[in-house]
Design an enzyme around this catalytic site. Sequence first.
Site, mmCIF file in Angstrom:
data_model
loop_
_atom_site.group_PDB
_atom_site.id
_atom_site.type_symbol
_atom_site.label_atom_id
_atom_site.label_comp_id
_atom_site.label_asym_id
_atom_site.label_seq_id
_atom_site.Cartn_x
_atom_site.Cartn_y
_atom_site.Cartn_z
ATOM 1 N N VAL A 11 0.908 -1.141 -0.016
ATOM 2 C CA VAL A 11 -0.096 -0.050 -0.081
ATOM 3 C C VAL A 11 0.910 1.253 0.099
ATOM 4 O O VAL A 11 0.660 2.151 -0.830
ATOM 5 C CB VAL A 11 -0.921 0.009 1.163
ATOM 6 N N ASP A 30 11.036 3.788 5.704
ATOM 7 C CA ASP A 30 10.757 2.419 6.152
ATOM 8 C C ASP A 30 11.971 2.197 7.038
ATOM 9 O O ASP A 30 13.163 2.799 6.736
ATOM 10 C CB ASP A 30 10.802 1.367 5.067
ATOM 11 N N THR A 86 -1.074 -4.276 9.256
ATOM 12 C CA THR A 86 -2.317 -4.540 10.458
ATOM 13 C C THR A 86 -2.499 -5.817 10.311
ATOM 14 O O THR A 86 -3.691 -6.373 9.961
ATOM 15 C CB THR A 86 -3.466 -3.768 10.340
ATOM 16 N N PHE A 152 -8.316 1.203 -1.773
ATOM 17 C CA PHE A 152 -9.266 0.107 -2.560
ATOM 18 C C PHE A 152 -8.266 -0.540 -3.702
ATOM 19 O O PHE A 152 -8.901 -0.428 -4.745
ATOM 20 C CB PHE A 152 -10.558 0.709 -3.020
ATOM 21 N N ASN A 211 -14.789 -4.961 1.562
ATOM 22 C CA ASN A 211 -14.309 -6.085 1.633
ATOM 23 C C ASN A 211 -14.998 -7.234 1.954
ATOM 24 O O ASN A 211 -15.052 -8.186 1.383
ATOM 25 C CB ASN A 211 -12.727 -6.008 2.273
ATOM 26 N N LEU A 253 -18.561 -12.843 -8.887
ATOM 27 C CA LEU A 253 -19.404 -14.160 -9.260
ATOM 28 C C LEU A 253 -18.543 -15.258 -9.940
ATOM 29 O O LEU A 253 -19.102 -15.734 -10.790
ATOM 30 C CB LEU A 253 -20.820 -13.774 -9.794
ATOM 31 N N CYS A 263 -5.983 -9.030 1.953
ATOM 32 C CA CYS A 263 -6.854 -8.254 2.468
ATOM 33 C C CYS A 263 -8.188 -9.206 2.971
ATOM 34 O O CYS A 263 -8.542 -9.118 4.227
ATOM 35 C CB CYS A 263 -7.300 -7.653 1.311
ATOM 36 N N LYS A 323 -3.623 -14.800 -6.795
ATOM 37 C CA LYS A 323 -4.353 -14.259 -8.145
ATOM 38 C C LYS A 323 -3.327 -13.755 -9.042
ATOM 39 O O LYS A 323 -2.214 -13.782 -8.827
ATOM 40 C CB LYS A 323 -5.202 -12.958 -7.761
ATOM 41 N N ARG A 330 0.203 -14.829 0.314
ATOM 42 C CA ARG A 330 -0.344 -14.874 1.550
ATOM 43 C C ARG A 330 -1.939 -15.456 1.430
ATOM 44 O O ARG A 330 -2.596 -14.951 0.629
ATOM 45 C CB ARG A 330 -0.463 -13.234 1.928
#
Length: 432
Positions: A11, A30, A86, A152, A211, A253, A263, A323, A330
């Site tokens: 992100v 970072d 998180t 998003f 989500n 779908l 997420c 994906k 993850r």
Amino acid sequence: MQICVIGVGYVGLVTGACFAEFGLDVTCVDKEESVIRSLEQGRVPFYEPRLEEMTAKNFRDGRLNFTTDIEKAVQEALVVFIAVGTPSGAQGEADLQYVKEVAATIGRCMNGYKVVVTKSTVPVGTGRLIAQTIRENQTKACSFDVASNPEFLREGSAVEDFMRPNRVVIGAESEQALAILKDLYRPLYLIETPFVVTDVPTAEMIKYASNAFLATKISFINEMANLCDLTGVDVHRVAKAMGLDQRIGSKFLHPGPGFGGSCFPKDTRALARLAQEKGYDFQLVQAVIKVNERQRELMVEKIEKTMGGVKGKRIGFLGLSFKPNTDDIRESPAVFIIGRLKEKEAAIKAFDPAGIPNTQKVLPDIEYGRDLYDTAAGAQALVIATEWNQFRNIDWARVKGLLKEPVVIDLKNIYEPERMRELGFTYACVGR
């Protein structure tokens, strides 16, 4: 306007690079020096289309900088984005330790008015926690505002999602903070992007609600696919007809082995846990989580049934990332399924265009193919677990010659059952 993004994970880096592309001066921070050095050399630590080129271009042009010096970055910025992880805690709750650490550091570094913005997905009430933490750690009194600007971003199309979003959500409780954040997104006014302006708690809830609803659509169509398998119905026709109803829509779908990634699994668990903490039994979200977990097990059973057992058999696996167009494994259904097949003493050889290095860290004792054809060679079945484009145009005559047995188990429903059976394959899919 100078902005600071704390955290150069998925992100944070996408946010920083895209704001730099808007023409803003961005410093990404970072604490991992090796990551910062790699970014300065043009190397992005994960795979995301267009991101490496955009990062390198804006770094060369001087709009995007990287540092481990959080104090300097915060002090020079007007807007500070928190984009740290998180992860799920022991009970499924969102672990806010990194958010709190960053908020405390911001408080100690603050030298004037700042807008502190959460990009990380956080439960309702986190904005208040951040404000309190900043106040408690300030070395001198400085005014500030805390805002929420949830992301998003879909992995695999994150740059496009940032540059051409469906909407921008801003949770802010002062006119000054709202004006500053709107100014950051000024380029999106030209493409008439909808803006949703609300308070901070509502903005925090919008991300979880979005989500959870998308995850619900996935679990629902997977349940329908399982029922279609038992009734001889084609779930693709069912899903198409459903999607033509504008109240439902065609997105999400698509039946398969279940949702994964950083997420949906984490956020559905966190939402269910938040409800529990508030004394509410959120049964629908709990069911979505259970359906998703069961779907992976059902895919293992489908592979076993199609192959007549897997013990001692060799299986080629196409797809490891959760994906296509990402190297993120993850909560990947593919990785879970491979682990279960290994427990059942199957021999696995797998290939993924981007996900092999990450998978080797968690599955070091399976074989990895050079390409999809090398993976198919000598296997007694070929499983398709991720819908990468290169898996949509397979030379099936060549594969049939390579496989020990002509068995294909398509967990993403890429191919037409009748055509595959005409080609001489024993073909299994989901809900067709």
